[in-house]
Scaffold this active site. Structure first.
Site, PDB file in Angstrom:
ATOM      1  CG  ASP A 381      -1.911   1.034   1.314  1.00  0.00           C
ATOM      2  OD1 ASP A 381      -2.251   1.598   0.257  1.00  0.00           O
ATOM      3  OD2 ASP A 381      -2.387   1.327   2.431  1.00  0.00           O
ATOM      4  CD  GLU A 384      -0.347   5.719  -3.643  1.00  0.00           C
ATOM      5  OE1 GLU A 384       0.199   5.883  -2.545  1.00  0.00           O
ATOM      6  OE2 GLU A 384      -1.110   4.776  -3.891  1.00  0.00           O
ATOM      7  CG  ASP A 464      -7.962   4.933   1.085  1.00  0.00           C
ATOM      8  OD1 ASP A 464      -7.917   3.676   1.110  1.00  0.00           O
ATOM      9  OD2 ASP A 464      -7.057   5.650   1.535  1.00  0.00           O
TER      10      ASP A 464
HETATM   11  C1  GLC Z   1      -4.543   3.320   3.130  1.00  0.00           C
HETATM   12  C2  GLC Z   1      -5.125   2.166   2.338  1.00  0.00           C
HETATM   13  C3  GLC Z   1      -6.164   1.450   3.151  1.00  0.00           C
HETATM   14  C4  GLC Z   1      -5.536   0.976   4.467  1.00  0.00           C
HETATM   15  C5  GLC Z   1      -4.910   2.137   5.214  1.00  0.00           C
HETATM   16  C6  GLC Z   1      -4.142   1.681   6.437  1.00  0.00           C
HETATM   17  O1  GLC Z   1      -5.503   4.279   3.361  1.00  0.00           O
HETATM   18  O2  GLC Z   1      -5.641   2.594   1.118  1.00  0.00           O
HETATM   19  O3  GLC Z   1      -6.711   0.375   2.446  1.00  0.00           O
HETATM   20  O4  GLC Z   1      -6.503   0.361   5.255  1.00  0.00           O
HETATM   21  O5  GLC Z   1      -4.027   2.848   4.369  1.00  0.00           O
HETATM   22  O6  GLC Z   1      -3.115   0.818   6.088  1.00  0.00           O
END
Ligand code: GLC
Length: 782
Positions: A381, A384, A464
């Site tokens: 995650d 970017e 998100d």
């Molecule tokens: C980001 C991700 C989400 C995750 C969060 C905490 O917002 O997109 O899916 O739950 O980080 O890791």
């Protein structure tokens, strides 16, 4: 006089342009000021880029004509304007009148003619309508918590466009450039679409189709197909930010099993880690992670854990990824040579420089302990890369990266060039690392950010989103667009990630739609009320369970689509026009198909067009004779009206389908017991397929699979030869033919009569067959 070359170079006003053809129906165009750019790519593998078919060159006046077996490219040497036609003279893609190639100050812009009947698709996870015509988009990977249906840019940059004209002819355009780039489909200029980047090479490919399916396969030929997924990743998955303790996580798995909600995967978000530090475990709240993995295994559940790319800036604390990373010099640097530090979940953090092959190898090795304890998949995650404090939500553009990659000249560069590659290269490092640690298992990696070609390494999700009807609707076009853009394994946070918790009906509806999406994962934000399947009481849970069960019954079909995708690049979830390009000529909003989607070529899902104010709505199908999936009955015409009802998602079956369905299981690990159902929906081009393997290893690559075609016509059902050595679980076939109105037909196999049962109310005839592994014809009636 024509002469034959393998590429053609022209120069005009200080611009050099090169035209070549890696395939007769694919043209590659590169250009630069004075000289051509470096021939290197993160997206298109060298083996593909180095191909060049012969081009026949003829010159008359200012025009040079370049011919392959499939295309004719006309280059006006005075203006460098290009027109690509097929051998019948039909224009595939032409430069717009005026300045068609503008290279200035490192950046560039190209303009192409935009015919009035042209539609444009692709660009990955972009919001807005599926048809990009009239819109303008920026490609710059961005952390967009709580994005809206018009937010741009988003998490991924996939500079691939599929164009489709009113006659169903398609072309593809892939701009191989990782800089901040843009596409404008007639927003700023009515009759032209334009694209370009702030820097980097002019290097793009035009694929001539001619159908949309051809273009999708051409693009897969260029940038690769997703590897065949482990089958468990097609099951239902439950996640949240975060299950805070081992007990809580175990409780979720227990409840799924107790409530008999089929499921395959449990996810752990950042809080299982020590102070949010990747590759650590908070042993207070998760005292025995290996034990959890083992317990879940006995429940036929897989565990996926998050491992973000940011490494806590934690010197002298025994934090191994930091210590080994510093000593191997893996982190990105500021222009002054010191590591760049940015604040993310662990606090101040460092960022591995994934454009260096050795750094990717270092990253991959971090997974040793998790892979060793049997963690099944990994979630990358924030890649970017996201950084909290700057308004840009990422690091400064002058942060330095090194390119150290076979096929590239080694050099220093900056985020301006490689920012959009970070997510793809992060997930590539994970995929390759995990594969190295467990070479016999198909890795499963989920990434948030990516770039063209990233489908070779990871599945993705839309980030998100929010718990709203608008987002449920948006998810359909985002996932369809991702599928067209190479990312066949895409999902969204079922129920919505951000915002207020979903209403009972919203969550139920979302699960209904998700059951037909490629990746099917319920996930939601910290601080929100529970969003698991069982919340909101028995009535809602029963509906939700019914849809999840249906997905598991359809697993033989869905897994067959995964096999097809790995070989062809055709996506699991598709727009109707992919198989039926003519629908676009029916009129507005892609002939009324824009809210619909298909799962493979045989199932069409038609969600309500206005979720929030349910009202009867008309569904126009690609043609007459489609079947209602739930009743099995054929429709009389090519359209029907549905009144939205909770618990009912309209799904239709293509006439001519042979749909394999299996007995209900609680996970893909459980071997179904009994017989495989072959549901036959008579119609033209009647066929279906079976695909099976062990679901997790690479043994299928050396023959341990089962693949078989089945076809039918009005008087027979024909089994093709069964390829591969994998032994099926089924003991035989239960055949049910839908749309049956007559008496019980005489059915014969190998000279023996097979008993059948007619259900007059259901319009079916059913009969049982033994397992048939060799070419055989079952005679029906006659
Ligand atoms: C980001 C991700 C989400 C995750 C969060 C905490 O917002 O997109 O899916 O739950 O980080 O890791």
């Amino acid at each position: 006089m024509a002469k034959t070359v393998d590429h053609y170079v022209a120069e005009q006003n200080g611009v050099t342009i090169e035209i070549s053809a890696p395939r007769a129906d694919v043209v590659r165009i590169r250009a630069g000021k004075q000289s051509l750019p470096e021939d290197a790519s993160w997206a298109v593998p060298p083996a593909v880029r180095s191909r060049r078919v012969p081009i026949e060159v003829t010159t008359s006046g200012d025009d040079t004509e370049l011919r392959t077996a499939a295309l004719v490219v006309t280059l006006d040497r005075a203006t460098l304007a290009i027109t690509i036609r097929d051998t019948q003279g039909r224009v595939v893609l032409a430069d717009a009148p005026g300045t068609a190639l503008d290279i200035a100050n490192g950046g560039f812009r190209l303009r192409k003619a935009m015919p009035p009947d042209a539609h444009y698709f692709g660009l990955g996870d972009k919001t807005g309508s599926l048809d990009r015509r009239g819109g303008a988009f920026t490609l710059w990977n961005s952390d967009q918590f709580g994005f809206t249906p018009s937010t741009d840019p988003l998490y991924k940059s996939i500079p691939f466009v599929l164009g489709l004209d009113g006659t169903g002819h398609a072309f593809g355009l892939f701009m191989d450039n990782s800089w901040r780039s843009f596409f404008d489909f007639g927003k700023s200029e009515r009759a032209a679409f334009s694209f370009g980047a702030e820097g980097g090479p002019v290097d793009y490919y035009v694929m001539a189709g001619p159908g949309p399916k051809d273009v999708v396969q051409d693009y897969a030929w260029l940038t690769g197909t997703p590897p065949l997924t482990p089958r468990w990743a097609l099951g239902f998955q439950q996640s949240r930010w975060s299950y805070m303790s081992q007990t809580e996580a175990q409780g979720i798995a227990d409840r799924l099993r107790a409530d008999r909600i089929p499921a395959d995967v449990l996810w752990l978000d950042i809080d299982y880690q020590d102070r949010n530090r990747p590759f650590t475990i908070n042993t207070k709240s998760f005292p025995d992670l290996p034990g959890l993995v083992q317990k879940l295994k006995t429940q036929d559940m897989h565990l996926v854990v998050i491992t973000d790319l940011h490494i806590a800036d934690a010197p002298n604390q025994g934090y191994k990824p930091y210590d080994s990373g510093i000593s191997a010099d893996v982190f990105m640097k500021n222009p002054d040579g010191k590591p760049f530090v940015g604040t993310v979940w662990p606090g101040p953090a460092l960022f591995p420089d994934f454009t260096q092959a050795p750094v990717r190898a270092w990253w991959g090795a971090q997974y040793r302990d998790f892979v060793g304890m049997g963690v099944a998949g990994f979630w990358n995650d924030m890649n970017e890369p996201a950084v909290f404090e700057p308004v840009t939500k990422t690091m400064p553009l002058d942060v330095v990266n090194m390119i150290d990659e076979p096929g590239f000249a080694a050099r220093k560069t900056t985020q301006a060039e490689v920012h959009n590659l970070t997510g793809m290269l992060n997930s590539r490092a994970t995929y390759e690392g995990v594969l190295k640690l467990a070479p016999d298992k198909r890795p499963f990696v989920m990434t948030r950010a990516s770039f063209a070609g990233g489908q070779r390494y990871a599945a993705t999700w839309t980030g998100d989103n929010s718990s709203s009807w608008a987002h449920l609707k948006l998810s359909v076009s985002q996932l369809v667009s991702l599928g067209l853009s190479g990312f066949a394994y895409a999902g969204d946070d079922i129920g919505g990630f951000a915002g207020d918790p979903p209403s009972p009906d919203l969550l139920t509806r979302w699960i209904e739609v998700g059951a037909f999406n490629p990746i099917f994962r319920d996930h939601y934000q910290k601080g929100k009320a529970e969003q698991e399947v069982w919340v909101h009481g028995k009535e809602q849970e029963d509906i939700r369970r019914r849809y999840i069960e249906e997905r598991y019954r359809l697993m033989p079909y869905i897994y067959g689509l995964a096999d097809e995708n790995s070989r062809t690049g055709l996506p699991l979830m598709r727009p109707v026009f992919l198989d039926y390009p003519a629908v676009v000529s029916r009129g507005d909003r892609l002939g009324g198909t824009e809210d619909q989607f298909m799962l493979g070529g045989d199932l069409l899902i038609a969600p309500p067009t206005t979720w929030e104010s349910p009202a009867p709505y008309r569904i126009i199908l690609p043609g007459p004779g489609w079947y209602d999936y739930w009743t099995g009955l054929p429709l009389t015409g090519a359209a029907t009206t549905e009144t939205p009802a909770l618990g009912h998602l309209p799904v239709f079956v293509r006439p001519g389908t042979i749909l394999p369905r299996q007995p209900l299981v609680q996970s893909t690990v459980e071997t179904p017991k009994g017989r495989l159902q072959l549901a036959i929906y008579p119609g033209a081009d009647c066929q279906g397929g079976l695909y099976l393997d062990d679901g997790e290893s690479f043994a299928y690559k050396s023959g341990a699979y089962l693949r078989q075609r089945i076809s039918c016509d009005a008087t027979s059902l024909s089994f093709g030869n069964r390829a591969g050595s994998f032994k099926p679980w089924w003991t035989g076939f239960d055949v049910v033919i839908h749309g049956w109105t007559g008496p019980a037909p005489k059915i014969r196999l190998d000279g023996r009569t097979v008993a059948s049962t007619v259900d007059a109310a259901a319009h079916t005839v059913s009969f049982a067959l033994p397992d048939i592994a060799h070419p055989a014809r079952v005679a029906i009636g006659g």
